[in-house]
Design an enzyme around this catalytic site. Structure first.
Site, PDB file in Angstrom:
ATOM      1  CG  HIS A   1      -1.923  -1.122   1.206  1.00 49.03           C
ATOM      2  ND1 HIS A   1      -3.028  -1.131   0.387  1.00 49.03           N
ATOM      3  CD2 HIS A   1      -1.975  -2.283   1.901  1.00 49.03           C
ATOM      4  CE1 HIS A   1      -3.724  -2.238   0.583  1.00 49.03           C
ATOM      5  NE2 HIS A   1      -3.098  -2.953   1.496  1.00 49.03           N
TER       6      HIS A   1
ATOM      7  CG  ASP B   1      -5.746   1.753   0.753  1.00 50.90           C
ATOM      8  OD1 ASP B   1      -6.621   1.004   1.224  1.00 50.90           O
ATOM      9  OD2 ASP B   1      -4.915   1.376  -0.084  1.00 50.90           O
TER      10      ASP B   1
ATOM     11  CB  THR C   1      -3.742  -0.413  -5.905  1.00 52.22           C
ATOM     12  OG1 THR C   1      -4.277  -1.056  -4.739  1.00 52.22           O
ATOM     13  CG2 THR C   1      -3.019   0.839  -5.478  1.00 52.22           C
TER      14      THR C   1
ATOM     15  CB  ALA D   1      12.738 -13.814  -9.661  1.00 51.40           C
TER      16      ALA D   1
ATOM     17  CG  HIS E   1      -0.643 -13.635  -7.204  1.00 41.45           C
ATOM     18  ND1 HIS E   1       0.144 -12.919  -8.083  1.00 41.45           N
ATOM     19  CD2 HIS E   1      -0.725 -12.865  -6.084  1.00 41.45           C
ATOM     20  CE1 HIS E   1       0.516 -11.778  -7.511  1.00 41.45           C
ATOM     21  NE2 HIS E   1       0.003 -11.724  -6.313  1.00 41.45           N
TER      22      HIS E   1
ATOM     23  CD1 TRP F   1      -4.083  -2.822 -10.630  1.00 39.78           C
ATOM     24  CD2 TRP F   1      -5.105  -4.452 -11.759  1.00 39.78           C
ATOM     25  NE1 TRP F   1      -4.513  -2.288 -11.822  1.00 39.78           N
ATOM     26  CE2 TRP F   1      -5.146  -3.273 -12.534  1.00 39.78           C
ATOM     27  CE3 TRP F   1      -5.679  -5.618 -12.279  1.00 39.78           C
ATOM     28  CZ2 TRP F   1      -5.743  -3.226 -13.801  1.00 39.78           C
ATOM     29  CZ3 TRP F   1      -6.274  -5.569 -13.531  1.00 39.78           C
ATOM     30  CH2 TRP F   1      -6.297  -4.390 -14.272  1.00 39.78           C
ATOM     31  CG  ASN F   2       0.939  -3.439  -7.723  1.00 40.10           C
ATOM     32  OD1 ASN F   2       0.274  -2.564  -8.265  1.00 40.10           O
ATOM     33  ND2 ASN F   2       1.365  -3.327  -6.481  1.00 40.10           N
ATOM     34  CB  SER F   3       1.525  -9.576 -10.707  1.00 36.41           C
ATOM     35  OG  SER F   3       2.354  -9.707  -9.571  1.00 36.41           O
TER      36      SER F   3
ATOM     37  CD  GLU G   1       5.225  -5.648 -11.380  1.00 34.98           C
ATOM     38  OE1 GLU G   1       5.256  -4.933 -10.361  1.00 34.98           O
ATOM     39  OE2 GLU G   1       5.527  -6.869 -11.370  1.00 34.98           O
TER      40      GLU G   1
ATOM     41  CD  GLN H   1      -4.379 -12.818  -5.528  1.00 35.81           C
ATOM     42  OE1 GLN H   1      -4.329 -14.051  -5.501  1.00 35.81           O
ATOM     43  NE2 GLN H   1      -3.552 -12.066  -4.820  1.00 35.81           N
TER      44      GLN H   1
END
Length: 483
Positions: free
Chosen positions: A15, A118, A140, A360, A377, A380-382, A385, A402
């Site tokens: 966050h 938030d 987010t 990684a 998974h 949202w950030n993944s 990216e 998710q």
């Protein structure tokens, strides 16, 4: 001190990082002469980690226009049989007096142009109003999840039963703008159990979204299904009142910091140099976020599926959770890698696969020319990216919202293939299913089409943040609303 925008982050590293990225985007566009950024954050939460102060020191040094104000330590009110989210939400409410005093103090030497909070910090919304400061939410997540959260109080109103979503196995719900319905059991984890105080907290949070001055969202218009954007803009998600302005300003992604020179740094550098030696778009990358974890039985099925697929892979494996049913671990404790994988697996796949423990550099990995697919998974950030890197996904949701993201990625956005999970077995996925989906993404015509679509979206993501892009335009509109 001039004009300041105050951001208030929920507890937890993720966050805080998200708020920092928003602050950086605002100041990079307007310069520190226009706005400075102050980020408020709590102290003493059960989700705090030692990495938070290290991160804050680094950002304070590299971005002097962002200042941080940590609240005095508050003790968690831990009660038996209460979930971690419910404890955290109560903890956030206990910090309300610190929010008030911080805004009061900052206002003495600066003009607070906006207060951005938030979702979980909703108890601070009336405090912003108390000081006549325009108060906004920062989400987010994607627009489809925002649409669902705006509509959630309506679903709660329509389903006033004693049954919890987790028990309504044959029930599905429709959300405005979504192509396909969502299983009740796949609702955001926070509302699955009606008897958990987190349920009523979440309904309260979502019902207050429309009471803000606006909602800032970490996504970009070109990624989102037009039907979802239209449903939000047309007021379909808040049928009983006005919908505030929504500003899509993403993709905001943390810049990959230099590899830390810790004991594992050599292994991380090894994985990058290994990727450089692989053919273009030939490697499947598997990584399940900072906390995503599997019991040993599921790890063995993944290994069997990867081996049978014959594909190249880079797989980040975390220590199995202590509790068999849990899907999360905190930290990067050491463990015996060979002990959790099938006997001989590492040796048999050494010519085409690499397994690394715990972590990684995901942003760097996804941008490597050799990476052609990503098992995620669905955090949202993944997702962002992967979109920025133009990499198609295999969606394997674990917790939080998710499962909702999976629905949207597969059906609405058409940028992922979903794995078939056995809900009655805690989302278990067989090795045969792993092999099937890996082959589908990496070998089939459908996978090639997905890859082309994701490549174009990656270009659109870059354009959205450009001088004339949609996200830059939306940021300008937000700033116009506060000046």
């Amino acid at each position: 001190m001039g004009d300041v925008i105050v951001l208030y982050a929920s507890p937890g590293m993720g966050h805080i990082v998200s708020m920092v990225e928003l602050g950086k985007f605002i100041v990079h566009r307007y310069g520190p002469h226009k706005f400075s950024i102050t980020i408020l954050y709590t102290c003493g939460s059960i989700v705090d980690t030692a990495s938070i102060p290290v991160y804050i020191r680094r950002i304070s040094h590299s971005h002097p226009f962002i200042s941080f104000r940590q609240f005095p330590r508050v003790t968690n009110n831990i009660t038996r049989n209460i979930s971690v989210p419910a404890i955290t939400f109560d903890f956030i409410r206990q910090n309300d007096p610190h929010v008030r005093s911080a805004l009061q103090e900052i206002s003495k030497s600066a003009t607070v142009r906006a207060f951005i909070i938030d979702l979980f910090c909703t108890s601070a919304l009336p405090i912003g109003k108390e000081f006549n400061i325009p108060t906004y939410y920062f989400r987010t997540s994607g627009a489809a999840i925002l649409a669902a959260f705006l509509y959630l109080p309506k679903i709660d109103e329509q389903t006033k039963t004693t049954e919890s979503f987790k028990d309504l196995r044959d029930t599905v719900f429709e959300f405005p703008g979504w192509k396909s319905p969502l299983k009740a059991t796949h609702m955001v984890q926070l509302v699955l159990d009606r008897n958990d105080p987190a349920y009523s907290d979440m309904i309260y949070f979502c019902s207050h979204l429309p009471k803000s001055n606006g909602i800032i969202v970490n996504t970009f218009e070109e990624l989102e299904p037009p039907s979802v954007l239209q449903a939000i803009a047309g007021g379909l998600c808040v049928p009983d009142g006005p919908t505030p302005p929504v500003y899509y300003v993403g993709p905001l992604i943390e810049e990959e910091k230099e590899l830390s020179k810790d004991a594992d740094a050599a292994e991380k550098e090894d994985c990058l140099s290994w990727l450089d030696k692989q053919p273009s778009r030939s490697v499947l990358f598997l990584c399940f976020g900072s906390m995503g974890s599997f019991p040993a039985a599921q790890l063995k099925e993944i290994a069997n599926g990867l081996e049978a697929s014959g594909q190249r892979f880079l797989w980040v494996v975390k220590k199995p959770p202590v509790e068999e049913k849990s899907k999360q671990v905190h930290g990067v404790d050491d463990f015996d890698l060979k002990g959790v994988l099938p006997e001989g697996f590492l040796e048999r796949t050494a010519d085409r696969g690499m397994v690394v423990k715990s972590w990684a550099p995901q942003v760097v990995v996804l941008k490597k020319e050799s990476v052609g697919g990503f098992v995620t998974h669905c955090g949202w950030n993944s997702v962002l990216e992967a979109v920025v890197a133009g990499v198609p996904m295999i969606a394997w949701p674990l917790y939080a919202e998710q499962h909702m993201n999976r629905n949207v990625l597969v059906t609405d956005m058409e940028i992922a293939i979903g794995v078939e999970q056995r809900d009655e077995e805690g989302g278990f996925v067989s090795g045969e299913e792993v092999e099937r989906r890996v082959r589908e993404l990496m070998e089939s015509e459908g996978g090639r089409v997905l890859r082309e679509r994701c490549k174009k979206l990656g270009e659109m993501a870059s354009a959205a943040l450009g001088e004339t892009g949609s996200s830059t335009r939306n940021l300008v509109n937000f700033v116009s609303s506060i000046t």
